[in-house]
Design a protein around this motif. Structure first.
Motif, PDB file in Angstrom:
ATOM      1  N   PHE A  20      47.567  30.952  35.872  1.00 54.58           N
ATOM      2  CA  PHE A  20      48.420  30.481  36.961  1.00 54.58           C
ATOM      3  C   PHE A  20      47.568  29.905  38.100  1.00 54.58           C
ATOM      4  O   PHE A  20      47.933  28.876  38.691  1.00 54.58           O
ATOM      5  N   GLU A  21      46.447  30.542  38.410  1.00 52.77           N
ATOM      6  CA  GLU A  21      45.594  30.044  39.490  1.00 52.77           C
ATOM      7  C   GLU A  21      45.019  28.677  39.141  1.00 52.77           C
ATOM      8  O   GLU A  21      44.929  27.797  40.012  1.00 52.77           O
ATOM      9  N   ALA A  22      44.648  28.468  37.886  1.00 49.04           N
ATOM     10  CA  ALA A  22      44.092  27.176  37.480  1.00 49.04           C
ATOM     11  C   ALA A  22      45.120  26.059  37.612  1.00 49.04           C
ATOM     12  O   ALA A  22      44.775  24.919  37.968  1.00 49.04           O
ATOM     13  N   LEU A  23      46.389  26.374  37.324  1.00 50.48           N
ATOM     14  CA  LEU A  23      47.438  25.361  37.425  1.00 50.48           C
ATOM     15  C   LEU A  23      47.851  25.106  38.871  1.00 50.48           C
ATOM     16  O   LEU A  23      48.093  23.965  39.266  1.00 50.48           O
ATOM     17  N   HIS A  24      47.941  26.160  39.673  1.00 53.50           N
ATOM     18  CA  HIS A  24      48.395  26.011  41.051  1.00 53.50           C
ATOM     19  C   HIS A  24      47.274  25.618  42.015  1.00 53.50           C
ATOM     20  O   HIS A  24      47.523  24.958  43.020  1.00 53.50           O
ATOM     21  N   TRP A  25      46.051  26.043  41.699  1.00 52.56           N
ATOM     22  CA  TRP A  25      44.919  25.779  42.582  1.00 52.56           C
ATOM     23  C   TRP A  25      43.780  25.114  41.809  1.00 52.56           C
ATOM     24  O   TRP A  25      42.699  25.692  41.651  1.00 52.56           O
ATOM     25  N   PRO A  26      43.945  23.918  41.309  1.00 52.40           N
ATOM     26  CA  PRO A  26      42.882  23.287  40.512  1.00 52.40           C
ATOM     27  C   PRO A  26      41.595  23.041  41.303  1.00 52.40           C
ATOM     28  O   PRO A  26      40.517  22.938  40.716  1.00 52.40           O
ATOM     29  N   ASN A  27      41.708  22.983  42.642  1.00 58.94           N
ATOM     30  CA  ASN A  27      40.526  22.738  43.477  1.00 58.94           C
ATOM     31  C   ASN A  27      40.133  23.951  44.311  1.00 58.94           C
ATOM     32  O   ASN A  27      39.379  23.839  45.272  1.00 58.94           O
ATOM     33  N   GLY A  28      40.672  25.119  43.941  1.00 55.73           N
ATOM     34  CA  GLY A  28      40.375  26.334  44.678  1.00 55.73           C
ATOM     35  C   GLY A  28      41.609  26.857  45.392  1.00 55.73           C
ATOM     36  O   GLY A  28      42.602  26.148  45.541  1.00 55.73           O
ATOM     37  N   PRO A  29      41.571  28.117  45.850  1.00 53.50           N
ATOM     38  CA  PRO A  29      42.738  28.739  46.483  1.00 53.50           C
ATOM     39  C   PRO A  29      43.245  27.968  47.704  1.00 53.50           C
ATOM     40  O   PRO A  29      42.454  27.507  48.525  1.00 53.50           O
ATOM     41  N   VAL A  30      44.562  27.835  47.782  1.00 54.65           N
ATOM     42  CA  VAL A  30      45.202  27.192  48.926  1.00 54.65           C
ATOM     43  C   VAL A  30      46.070  28.232  49.622  1.00 54.65           C
ATOM     44  O   VAL A  30      46.958  28.828  49.002  1.00 54.65           O
ATOM     45  N   SER A  63      48.581  35.876  47.317  1.00 47.89           N
ATOM     46  CA  SER A  63      48.203  35.802  45.904  1.00 47.89           C
ATOM     47  C   SER A  63      48.788  34.516  45.345  1.00 47.89           C
ATOM     48  O   SER A  63      49.491  33.772  46.041  1.00 47.89           O
ATOM     49  N   VAL A  64      48.531  34.257  44.076  1.00 45.21           N
ATOM     50  CA  VAL A  64      48.978  33.002  43.474  1.00 45.21           C
ATOM     51  C   VAL A  64      50.503  32.918  43.365  1.00 45.21           C
ATOM     52  O   VAL A  64      51.061  31.829  43.232  1.00 45.21           O
ATOM     53  N   THR A  65      51.184  34.048  43.461  1.00 44.23           N
ATOM     54  CA  THR A  65      52.648  34.014  43.340  1.00 44.23           C
ATOM     55  C   THR A  65      53.351  33.733  44.665  1.00 44.23           C
ATOM     56  O   THR A  65      54.532  33.383  44.670  1.00 44.23           O
ATOM     57  N   VAL A  66      52.649  33.887  45.793  1.00 38.30           N
ATOM     58  CA  VAL A  66      53.273  33.654  47.104  1.00 38.30           C
ATOM     59  C   VAL A  66      53.638  32.170  47.234  1.00 38.30           C
ATOM     60  O   VAL A  66      52.843  31.285  46.937  1.00 38.30           O
ATOM     61  N   GLY A  67      54.878  31.917  47.663  1.00 35.62           N
ATOM     62  CA  GLY A  67      55.342  30.547  47.800  1.00 35.62           C
ATOM     63  C   GLY A  67      55.787  29.926  46.492  1.00 35.62           C
ATOM     64  O   GLY A  67      55.902  28.700  46.384  1.00 35.62           O
ATOM     65  N   THR A  68      56.050  30.767  45.482  1.00 35.63           N
ATOM     66  CA  THR A  68      56.537  30.281  44.189  1.00 35.63           C
ATOM     67  C   THR A  68      57.792  31.059  43.808  1.00 35.63           C
ATOM     68  O   THR A  68      58.176  32.012  44.485  1.00 35.63           O
ATOM     69  N   VAL A  69      58.402  30.669  42.698  1.00 35.73           N
ATOM     70  CA  VAL A  69      59.589  31.381  42.226  1.00 35.73           C
ATOM     71  C   VAL A  69      59.254  32.792  41.761  1.00 35.73           C
ATOM     72  O   VAL A  69      60.151  33.613  41.565  1.00 35.73           O
ATOM     73  N   MET A  70      57.969  33.088  41.601  1.00 36.17           N
ATOM     74  CA  MET A  70      57.547  34.416  41.144  1.00 36.17           C
ATOM     75  C   MET A  70      57.295  35.381  42.293  1.00 36.17           C
ATOM     76  O   MET A  70      57.004  36.556  42.058  1.00 36.17           O
ATOM     77  N   GLU A  71      57.391  34.917  43.517  1.00 36.42           N
ATOM     78  CA  GLU A  71      57.079  35.770  44.668  1.00 36.42           C
ATOM     79  C   GLU A  71      57.970  37.006  44.700  1.00 36.42           C
ATOM     80  O   GLU A  71      59.173  36.917  44.440  1.00 36.42           O
ATOM     81  N   SER A  72      57.382  38.128  45.026  1.00 34.26           N
ATOM     82  CA  SER A  72      58.062  39.424  45.152  1.00 34.26           C
ATOM     83  C   SER A  72      58.547  39.988  43.819  1.00 34.26           C
ATOM     84  O   SER A  72      59.262  40.984  43.798  1.00 34.26           O
ATOM     85  N   SER A  73      58.162  39.364  42.712  1.00 35.24           N
ATOM     86  CA  SER A  73      58.554  39.881  41.402  1.00 35.24           C
ATOM     87  C   SER A  73      57.610  40.991  40.977  1.00 35.24           C
ATOM     88  O   SER A  73      56.404  40.931  41.209  1.00 35.24           O
TER      89      SER A  73
END
Length: 315
Positions: A20-30, A63-73
């Motif tokens: 998930f991090e590679a797909l959401h943050w290809p250039n590093g954590p945002v 984390s990588v789920t914050v700001g996505t449909v997976m947040e708080s899951s």
């Protein structure tokens, strides 16, 4: 649909997180709080969960789920990865009951909510127009669901005749390209013309049936050709609506055979799901794995809640 179930992203949460991090943050954590790129430190040690970062710019954790449909899951990320893969690769969809069994989830409610979050990730909220110069877009309408009933003396409750009380869907398919479907409250000249104007390039050739609401709307496009279904005409040279009819066949088989029940308030979400798979199909060079990755990428910047969300926090 073939899934390599030996892939560690479906079994190991740390591997899934890196996926998930590679797909959401290809250039590093945002940082989802301030938007700063590559200014985060991963928090280590027993006091912190794996995958939690702290932004050096705003001091917030995420984390990588914050700001996505997976947040708080609370569902493990490896199960999220498999859910995206199953729903992206199943031509007619996957029921919540099947997701519950396949993923080993604790309840139907959890599986149902997960499925709707994946559908939200699949939705395109900023679409570009279909068609264009030299391209053909087919448009047609269909009706879904049971008609309303009325009480008839001596017969009891019987279905009302006709389609007016059924749910109405207008779909536009770019021949050899994408599909876009819209739930419509009322089918008339005004509504159809607006939907076509909002979704189809005016440089396109528009193919429809003989329905009256297309006559005026067709004047807005480079060319408008229609087939007369009432006269059993289904193709006249390049003029046909067979492509969009094929989309409806797939959609209705999925809704009848897999999902079976769909509340009116959720119909557009299901339409988005079928549009996504059709618009990212094998014929357009997108395989099942790539389609799942596109769905995961679409999860960013979206939330789906059925209650007021709490203040954003690392999840």
């Amino acid at each position: 649909m073939t899934i390599d179930l030996s892939n560690k992203i479906f079994h190991d949460e740390d591997t899934a997180r890196k996926y998930f991090e590679a797909l959401h943050w290809p250039n590093g954590p945002v940082c989802p709080h301030c938007g700063v790129l590559n200014e985060a430190t991963e928090l280590k040690g027993d006091a912190h969960r794996a995958g939690v970062y702290k932004c050096r710019a705003c001091e917030e954790q995420f984390s990588v789920t914050v700001g996505t449909v997976m947040e708080s899951s609370h569902i493990p990320l490896n199960k999220w990865a498999l859910a995206f893969r199953l729903m992206a690769g199943s031509k007619k969809g996957v029921s919540a009951h099947q997701l519950m069994r396949e993923l080993g989830l604790g309840s139907y409610r959890t599986a149902w909510f997960l499925a709707h979050r994946v559908r939200e990730a699949m939705a395109d909220h900023n679409p570009t127009p279909l068609g264009g110069k030299g391209k053909t877009v087919e448009s047609d309408e269909t009706y879904i669901g049971k008609p309303e009933q009325r009480f008839v003396s001596g017969k009891g409750w019987v279905d009302k005749m006709g389609w007016t009380t059924k749910r109405k869907v207008l779909t536009m398919v770019e021949r050899g390209g994408r599909a876009r479907s819209v739930k419509v409250e009322e089918l008339n000249v005004t509504s159809v013309r607006k939907i076509l104007a909002d979704n189809v390039s005016k440089e396109s050739t528009l193919n429809t049936d003989e329905a009256a609401w297309y006559k005026q709307a067709g004047r807005d496009f480079a060319k408008h050709d229609a087939v007369n279904h009432s006269e059993e005409e289904y193709a006249r040279g390049e003029t046909t609506t067979n492509t969009v009819e094929g989309f409806f066949g797939l959609f209705k088989r999925g809704m009848t055979g897999v999902y079976q029940h769909c509340g009116e308030q959720h119909l557009q979400a299901y339409l988005n799901e079928f549009d996504f798979r059709y618009s990212n199909r094998i014929a357009l060079g997108v395989n099942d794995t790539e389609r799942a990755a596109k769905a995961v990428s679409g999860a960013r910047g979206k939330r789906l809640t059925y209650q007021q969300p709490r203040k954003t926090r690392a999840s």
